[in-house]
Design a protein around this motif. Sequence first.
Motif, PDB file in Angstrom:
ATOM      1  N   PHE A  27       0.835  -1.197   0.000  1.00  0.00           N
ATOM      2  CA  PHE A  27       0.000   0.000   0.000  1.00  0.00           C
ATOM      3  C   PHE A  27       0.874   1.252   0.000  1.00  0.00           C
ATOM      4  O   PHE A  27       0.596   2.217  -0.727  1.00  0.00           O
ATOM      5  CB  PHE A  27      -0.936  -0.007   1.200  1.00  0.00           C
ATOM      6  N   ASP A  28       1.931   1.247   0.796  1.00  0.00           N
ATOM      7  CA  ASP A  28       2.850   2.388   0.817  1.00  0.00           C
ATOM      8  C   ASP A  28       3.511   2.582  -0.553  1.00  0.00           C
ATOM      9  O   ASP A  28       3.668   3.716  -1.023  1.00  0.00           O
ATOM     10  CB  ASP A  28       3.932   2.189   1.880  1.00  0.00           C
ATOM     11  N   GLU A  29       3.877   1.486  -1.200  1.00  0.00           N
ATOM     12  CA  GLU A  29       4.501   1.583  -2.517  1.00  0.00           C
ATOM     13  C   GLU A  29       3.515   2.120  -3.549  1.00  0.00           C
ATOM     14  O   GLU A  29       3.903   2.887  -4.445  1.00  0.00           O
ATOM     15  CB  GLU A  29       5.055   0.216  -2.940  1.00  0.00           C
ATOM     16  N   ALA A  30       2.235   1.732  -3.420  1.00  0.00           N
ATOM     17  CA  ALA A  30       1.215   2.257  -4.333  1.00  0.00           C
ATOM     18  C   ALA A  30       1.049   3.762  -4.142  1.00  0.00           C
ATOM     19  O   ALA A  30       0.931   4.515  -5.115  1.00  0.00           O
ATOM     20  CB  ALA A  30      -0.110   1.534  -4.116  1.00  0.00           C
ATOM     21  N   ARG A  31       1.044   4.218  -2.899  1.00  0.00           N
ATOM     22  CA  ARG A  31       0.921   5.652  -2.628  1.00  0.00           C
ATOM     23  C   ARG A  31       2.139   6.410  -3.143  1.00  0.00           C
ATOM     24  O   ARG A  31       2.001   7.468  -3.766  1.00  0.00           O
ATOM     25  CB  ARG A  31       0.746   5.885  -1.135  1.00  0.00           C
ATOM     26  N   GLN A  32       3.330   5.881  -2.884  1.00  0.00           N
ATOM     27  CA  GLN A  32       4.545   6.564  -3.312  1.00  0.00           C
ATOM     28  C   GLN A  32       4.677   6.603  -4.829  1.00  0.00           C
ATOM     29  O   GLN A  32       5.263   7.529  -5.387  1.00  0.00           O
ATOM     30  CB  GLN A  32       5.762   5.870  -2.694  1.00  0.00           C
ATOM     31  N   SER A  33       4.092   5.598  -5.489  1.00  0.00           N
ATOM     32  CA  SER A  33       4.138   5.549  -6.952  1.00  0.00           C
ATOM     33  C   SER A  33       3.102   6.447  -7.580  1.00  0.00           C
ATOM     34  O   SER A  33       3.056   6.581  -8.806  1.00  0.00           O
ATOM     35  CB  SER A  33       3.930   4.105  -7.435  1.00  0.00           C
ATOM     36  N   GLU A  34       2.250   7.037  -6.744  1.00  0.00           N
ATOM     37  CA  GLU A  34       1.205   7.959  -7.196  1.00  0.00           C
ATOM     38  C   GLU A  34       0.265   7.327  -8.204  1.00  0.00           C
ATOM     39  O   GLU A  34      -0.151   7.952  -9.184  1.00  0.00           O
ATOM     40  CB  GLU A  34       1.836   9.229  -7.769  1.00  0.00           C
ATOM     41  N   VAL A  35      -0.086   6.061  -7.977  1.00  0.00           N
ATOM     42  CA  VAL A  35      -1.111   5.440  -8.815  1.00  0.00           C
ATOM     43  C   VAL A  35      -2.441   6.132  -8.498  1.00  0.00           C
ATOM     44  O   VAL A  35      -2.654   6.608  -7.375  1.00  0.00           O
ATOM     45  CB  VAL A  35      -1.210   3.923  -8.572  1.00  0.00           C
ATOM     46  N   PRO A  36      -3.360   6.215  -9.457  1.00  0.00           N
ATOM     47  CA  PRO A  36      -4.646   6.877  -9.200  1.00  0.00           C
ATOM     48  C   PRO A  36      -5.427   6.161  -8.102  1.00  0.00           C
ATOM     49  O   PRO A  36      -5.626   4.951  -8.161  1.00  0.00           O
ATOM     50  CB  PRO A  36      -5.369   6.784 -10.550  1.00  0.00           C
ATOM     51  N   GLU A  37      -5.842   6.890  -7.109  1.00  0.00           N
ATOM     52  CA  GLU A  37      -6.654   6.383  -6.012  1.00  0.00           C
ATOM     53  C   GLU A  37      -6.203   5.007  -5.487  1.00  0.00           C
ATOM     54  O   GLU A  37      -6.913   4.019  -5.620  1.00  0.00           O
ATOM     55  CB  GLU A  37      -8.118   6.326  -6.432  1.00  0.00           C
ATOM     56  N   PRO A  38      -5.040   4.953  -4.887  1.00  0.00           N
ATOM     57  CA  PRO A  38      -4.559   3.671  -4.356  1.00  0.00           C
ATOM     58  C   PRO A  38      -5.443   3.127  -3.254  1.00  0.00           C
ATOM     59  O   PRO A  38      -5.378   1.927  -2.923  1.00  0.00           O
ATOM     60  CB  PRO A  38      -3.165   4.020  -3.817  1.00  0.00           C
ATOM     61  N   ASN A  39      -6.296   3.975  -2.667  1.00  0.00           N
ATOM     62  CA  ASN A  39      -7.184   3.563  -1.583  1.00  0.00           C
ATOM     63  C   ASN A  39      -8.516   2.999  -2.078  1.00  0.00           C
ATOM     64  O   ASN A  39      -9.364   2.614  -1.271  1.00  0.00           O
ATOM     65  CB  ASN A  39      -7.460   4.749  -0.652  1.00  0.00           C
ATOM     66  N   ALA A  40      -8.732   2.944  -3.392  1.00  0.00           N
ATOM     67  CA  ALA A  40      -9.983   2.415  -3.935  1.00  0.00           C
ATOM     68  C   ALA A  40      -9.943   0.893  -3.946  1.00  0.00           C
ATOM     69  O   ALA A  40      -8.960   0.279  -4.365  1.00  0.00           O
ATOM     70  CB  ALA A  40     -10.211   2.949  -5.344  1.00  0.00           C
ATOM     71  N   MET A  41     -11.024   0.286  -3.477  1.00  0.00           N
ATOM     72  CA  MET A  41     -11.088  -1.178  -3.445  1.00  0.00           C
ATOM     73  C   MET A  41     -12.490  -1.639  -3.835  1.00  0.00           C
ATOM     74  O   MET A  41     -13.482  -0.958  -3.579  1.00  0.00           O
ATOM     75  CB  MET A  41     -10.713  -1.709  -2.061  1.00  0.00           C
ATOM     76  N   THR A  42     -12.553  -2.791  -4.470  1.00  0.00           N
ATOM     77  CA  THR A  42     -13.833  -3.400  -4.820  1.00  0.00           C
ATOM     78  C   THR A  42     -14.332  -4.204  -3.631  1.00  0.00           C
ATOM     79  O   THR A  42     -13.590  -5.015  -3.068  1.00  0.00           O
ATOM     80  CB  THR A  42     -13.688  -4.312  -6.038  1.00  0.00           C
ATOM     81  N   LEU A  43     -15.587  -3.978  -3.256  1.00  0.00           N
ATOM     82  CA  LEU A  43     -16.219  -4.727  -2.172  1.00  0.00           C
ATOM     83  C   LEU A  43     -17.278  -5.636  -2.780  1.00  0.00           C
ATOM     84  O   LEU A  43     -18.170  -5.178  -3.490  1.00  0.00           O
ATOM     85  CB  LEU A  43     -16.869  -3.760  -1.177  1.00  0.00           C
ATOM     86  N   ALA A  44     -17.184  -6.927  -2.504  1.00  0.00           N
ATOM     87  CA  ALA A  44     -18.153  -7.902  -2.988  1.00  0.00           C
ATOM     88  C   ALA A  44     -18.980  -8.426  -1.821  1.00  0.00           C
ATOM     89  O   ALA A  44     -18.433  -8.814  -0.781  1.00  0.00           O
ATOM     90  CB  ALA A  44     -17.445  -9.069  -3.679  1.00  0.00           C
ATOM     91  N   THR A  45     -20.300  -8.406  -1.998  1.00  0.00           N
ATOM     92  CA  THR A  45     -21.232  -8.923  -1.000  1.00  0.00           C
ATOM     93  C   THR A  45     -22.214  -9.857  -1.683  1.00  0.00           C
ATOM     94  O   THR A  45     -22.304  -9.911  -2.913  1.00  0.00           O
ATOM     95  CB  THR A  45     -22.003  -7.777  -0.316  1.00  0.00           C
TER      96      THR A  45
END
Length: 211
Positions: free
Chosen positions: A33-51
């Motif tokens: 997660f830290d590497e995703a943030r440092q790499s400045e990928v678009p919205e690294p905090n976005a996740m798919t939730l399946a229910t």
Amino acid sequence: MSDIAALRKSYERAELSEEASHADPTHQFAKWFDEARQSEVPEPNAMTLATVGGDLRPSTRIVLIKGFDERGIVWYTNYESRKGRELTGNPCAALQFHWVELERVVRIEGLVEKVSDAESDAYYASRPLDSRIGAWASPQSQVIDDRTVLVTGAAKYAAKFLLNPPRPPHWGGFRLLPERWEFWQGRKSRLHDRLQYRLEDGEWLRERLAP
């Protein structure tokens, strides 16, 4: 259709070995997660939730991670929304992060519980005022006539609460308690690296899966 079938990419950015990965999946996730943030990928905090609903039909949507620790992954929502109702009826859920630029996917499965009122209150208070009002104004997942319903609702609650709207009783956090993690790293020739962590007798068992 033939043009779509021909779409493909060779994944060659990185690798994921047992030796280089952490024995604890929470620490491995923190690293990625830290590497995703440092790499400045678009919205690294976005996740798919399946229910899964009472009709046994799955549904997915994008939500934003708002915290994680050894207990699990946290996000916030309207408890009366479709996902909220489905999680109340069936607390089994799955999350997925897809960091395209890093050729990485993280999948997490487990049971979901509501976070404490204190946690929900603290996060709600940290939100921008418009977002706090919006939590009152939107009957999430319900059919509405048009956007006027939302605008009128926002004006109504803004006038009612001014600068200090309380947290709505139908709004708060969920925490997924992981029972299984998978870390996927794209590799050349579709021989991808997949490391799975399974909770067994209170300990994490790390295994390699075939791609």
